[in-house]
Design a protein around this motif. Sequence first.
Motif, PDB file in Angstrom:
ATOM      1  N   PHE A 347       0.834  -1.206   0.000  1.00  0.00           N
ATOM      2  CA  PHE A 347       0.000   0.000   0.000  1.00  0.00           C
ATOM      3  C   PHE A 347       0.868   1.255   0.000  1.00  0.00           C
ATOM      4  O   PHE A 347       0.657   2.170  -0.804  1.00  0.00           O
ATOM      5  CB  PHE A 347      -0.921  -0.024   1.219  1.00  0.00           C
ATOM      6  N   VAL A 348       1.840   1.324   0.920  1.00  0.00           N
ATOM      7  CA  VAL A 348       2.652   2.543   0.997  1.00  0.00           C
ATOM      8  C   VAL A 348       3.624   2.635  -0.180  1.00  0.00           C
ATOM      9  O   VAL A 348       3.961   3.730  -0.618  1.00  0.00           O
ATOM     10  CB  VAL A 348       3.400   2.654   2.339  1.00  0.00           C
ATOM     11  N   TYR A 349       4.100   1.488  -0.697  1.00  0.00           N
ATOM     12  CA  TYR A 349       4.923   1.527  -1.907  1.00  0.00           C
ATOM     13  C   TYR A 349       4.160   2.204  -3.040  1.00  0.00           C
ATOM     14  O   TYR A 349       4.701   3.023  -3.783  1.00  0.00           O
ATOM     15  CB  TYR A 349       5.310   0.111  -2.333  1.00  0.00           C
ATOM     16  N   ARG A 350       2.891   1.818  -3.196  1.00  0.00           N
ATOM     17  CA  ARG A 350       2.089   2.388  -4.281  1.00  0.00           C
ATOM     18  C   ARG A 350       2.000   3.901  -4.155  1.00  0.00           C
ATOM     19  O   ARG A 350       2.211   4.630  -5.121  1.00  0.00           O
ATOM     20  CB  ARG A 350       0.692   1.781  -4.271  1.00  0.00           C
ATOM     21  N   PHE A 351       1.723   4.395  -2.948  1.00  0.00           N
ATOM     22  CA  PHE A 351       1.548   5.825  -2.775  1.00  0.00           C
ATOM     23  C   PHE A 351       2.876   6.558  -2.629  1.00  0.00           C
ATOM     24  O   PHE A 351       2.894   7.791  -2.621  1.00  0.00           O
ATOM     25  CB  PHE A 351       0.634   6.095  -1.583  1.00  0.00           C
ATOM     26  N   ALA A 352       3.954   5.824  -2.515  1.00  0.00           N
ATOM     27  CA  ALA A 352       5.283   6.440  -2.521  1.00  0.00           C
ATOM     28  C   ALA A 352       5.900   6.405  -3.921  1.00  0.00           C
ATOM     29  O   ALA A 352       7.073   6.710  -4.087  1.00  0.00           O
ATOM     30  CB  ALA A 352       6.200   5.731  -1.529  1.00  0.00           C
ATOM     31  N   GLY A 353       5.089   6.019  -4.915  1.00  0.00           N
ATOM     32  CA  GLY A 353       5.573   5.997  -6.297  1.00  0.00           C
ATOM     33  C   GLY A 353       6.377   4.771  -6.652  1.00  0.00           C
ATOM     34  O   GLY A 353       7.148   4.796  -7.608  1.00  0.00           O
ATOM     35  N   ARG A 354       6.172   3.658  -5.932  1.00  0.00           N
ATOM     36  CA  ARG A 354       6.946   2.430  -6.167  1.00  0.00           C
ATOM     37  C   ARG A 354       5.997   1.275  -6.503  1.00  0.00           C
ATOM     38  O   ARG A 354       6.023   0.214  -5.902  1.00  0.00           O
ATOM     39  CB  ARG A 354       7.796   2.118  -4.934  1.00  0.00           C
ATOM     40  N   ARG A 553       7.463  16.175  -7.295  1.00  0.00           N
ATOM     41  CA  ARG A 553       8.720  16.152  -6.546  1.00  0.00           C
ATOM     42  C   ARG A 553       8.804  14.932  -5.627  1.00  0.00           C
ATOM     43  O   ARG A 553       9.847  14.291  -5.521  1.00  0.00           O
ATOM     44  CB  ARG A 553       8.860  17.437  -5.727  1.00  0.00           C
ATOM     45  N   ALA A 554       7.688  14.579  -4.980  1.00  0.00           N
ATOM     46  CA  ALA A 554       7.718  13.515  -3.983  1.00  0.00           C
ATOM     47  C   ALA A 554       7.564  12.128  -4.572  1.00  0.00           C
ATOM     48  O   ALA A 554       8.195  11.173  -4.125  1.00  0.00           O
ATOM     49  CB  ALA A 554       6.623  13.754  -2.931  1.00  0.00           C
ATOM     50  N   ALA A 555       6.704  11.995  -5.590  1.00  0.00           N
ATOM     51  CA  ALA A 555       6.374  10.663  -6.103  1.00  0.00           C
ATOM     52  C   ALA A 555       6.820  10.430  -7.542  1.00  0.00           C
ATOM     53  O   ALA A 555       6.810   9.284  -8.009  1.00  0.00           O
ATOM     54  CB  ALA A 555       4.866  10.427  -5.978  1.00  0.00           C
ATOM     55  N   GLY A 556       7.206  11.472  -8.251  1.00  0.00           N
ATOM     56  CA  GLY A 556       7.631  11.294  -9.634  1.00  0.00           C
ATOM     57  C   GLY A 556       6.502  11.616 -10.610  1.00  0.00           C
ATOM     58  O   GLY A 556       5.317  11.534 -10.279  1.00  0.00           O
TER      59      GLY A 556
END
Length: 577
Positions: A347-354, A553-556
């Motif tokens: 879940f957090v990978y997805r919202f962190a752009g990963r 800037r944060a997630a791409g």
Amino acid sequence: MRTSDMITVFCSWSGTATDGPWSEQVLTMLKPLAAQNLIALWEGGPPATETAAAQERAQALARSALFLVLLSPDYLAAPERVAELEQVWRRHAGGELVLIPVVLRACAWRESAVGDLTPLPVDGQALASRDDPEEGLRQVERGLRCALGSLLFARLRQRDASAAELLRFCSCLAPAPIPESLLTEGLARPSHPLAALAADHSALMVTLAALEADGLLTRDPQSGNLQVHELVREALTEHLPAEELTAWQPLAIEALVTAYPGQQPEHWPLYEALLPHALHCAAWIAREPALQTAPAASLLEQAGTYLRQHGRYQEAVPLFERALSIREQVLGPEHAETATSLYDLAFVYRFAGRSSEALPLLERALSIREQALGPAHPLTVTTLESLAFLHMSTGRLTTAFPLLERLAPLAEQVFGPSNPKTLSALNTLALCYERLDRLPEACTLFERALALCEQAHQSPPSLMATLLHNLALLYRRLGHTTESLALLERALAVCEQTFGPSDRRAATTLYNLALLYRDLGRREEALPLLERALGRREEALPLLERALAIYERAAGSNHPLTRQVRETYRQFQPAED
């Protein structure tokens, strides 16, 4: 603090003009503690010539628990000072007081009575001879504070062992206010001698009141939050033997896990207060393999979940990563709690752009839950939903489609036909049909989802507005303009009533409704709507520009959320006629 419980500090120096400025700087460090009634400070300056003064000096020396000797050539050249120092050293050797030498000016202190002691500054270099005397003074201050904190704690332990243990527990936490519930809810349950005190509310309040009266901690009367005096906390954390700290760390972890209030928003203020302590423990867990246990993984999950709920994805990632690693090692790669860590990290990978890293984690979590819980368990269905939505949001429609086809009937079976999860699954499957240009099938699903939403007693207004809007746009593509118009008008009413007339969802619906009026040749009706929509865009555009810059800037630039904000920003641009 009661006068009888204060630490008497006897500061002995030469009394000469040369040593005066340096002595004053050392004494200045101690005066705030004297003002707080934690210590009684006696300044033993020039030799006493009067009998009464000499007697008073002797009495202060007899009461002292800490003897601070400020060394210099002038001090060591005074026979009465050297004799007093030798007498004090014998008391120090017998455990009657603590003797701390401070080297003011370069002198032969190693040949004196204190030559075998560790001085301040700790390298033995005189304050006056240092390139950076301020750093030397900081070393002196740290050393004195730790020594005084240790003395205060030792005196407390002699008087009340339980209070001392409670203070030690609080001191090993983060240097932040401690919610009272960490004691009453967390510490009261683990199998530890302190649990009995924490579980007895009356006894606990008496103990806390006594510690507060002694100036060793403060308690906020409104929140009940506790704050250990920094003097004691510094002493206990910096000088606590490693084996003792190792014994306290698991207790702190277990107490925090037990005190966890849950994920509901009403519990967020409490967990915000617990968070510094959870992150403090997380740093221990990262360093110490012996602490990497099942309770430690639970603590990391709890802290990570709170950070995720507040959009702090980058901070949550290492916590979820560590929790997954621990659970894989301690519980096994196929354990149900391991699946929870896989899901949360994805879940957090997805919202962190990963998103590419999230995909295999969700696939593993789904496989574990299907095997352990069965395909029709709510957690299994939720994991299938997340996997399907991830494929959908990253444009992998052909991969998402069979998952969504499985998801819709499972959600209906598990949650019921009118449950928001079921309606959301039908909406997403319909969108997938539409993007695959299977418009009749998309239309049937949208219509069914809308009918179920209308039949439900308490459907979320946001879901109703989404279904009305999506079906209206599909009707427009199919040429059903009359039906499209009616749905957009309903969607606008829901958005304005639910979110307010200035919300972006209302403005977007207004914009699409105005375009439909224009297509129908009803320009007189379209123009006021466009003016309303575009007027809101003038307010929204600067905010969207800022949001887009933050996401890029944060997630791409290719992150799903970045693309979504960019598309919303595009929709808010003035329309080209």
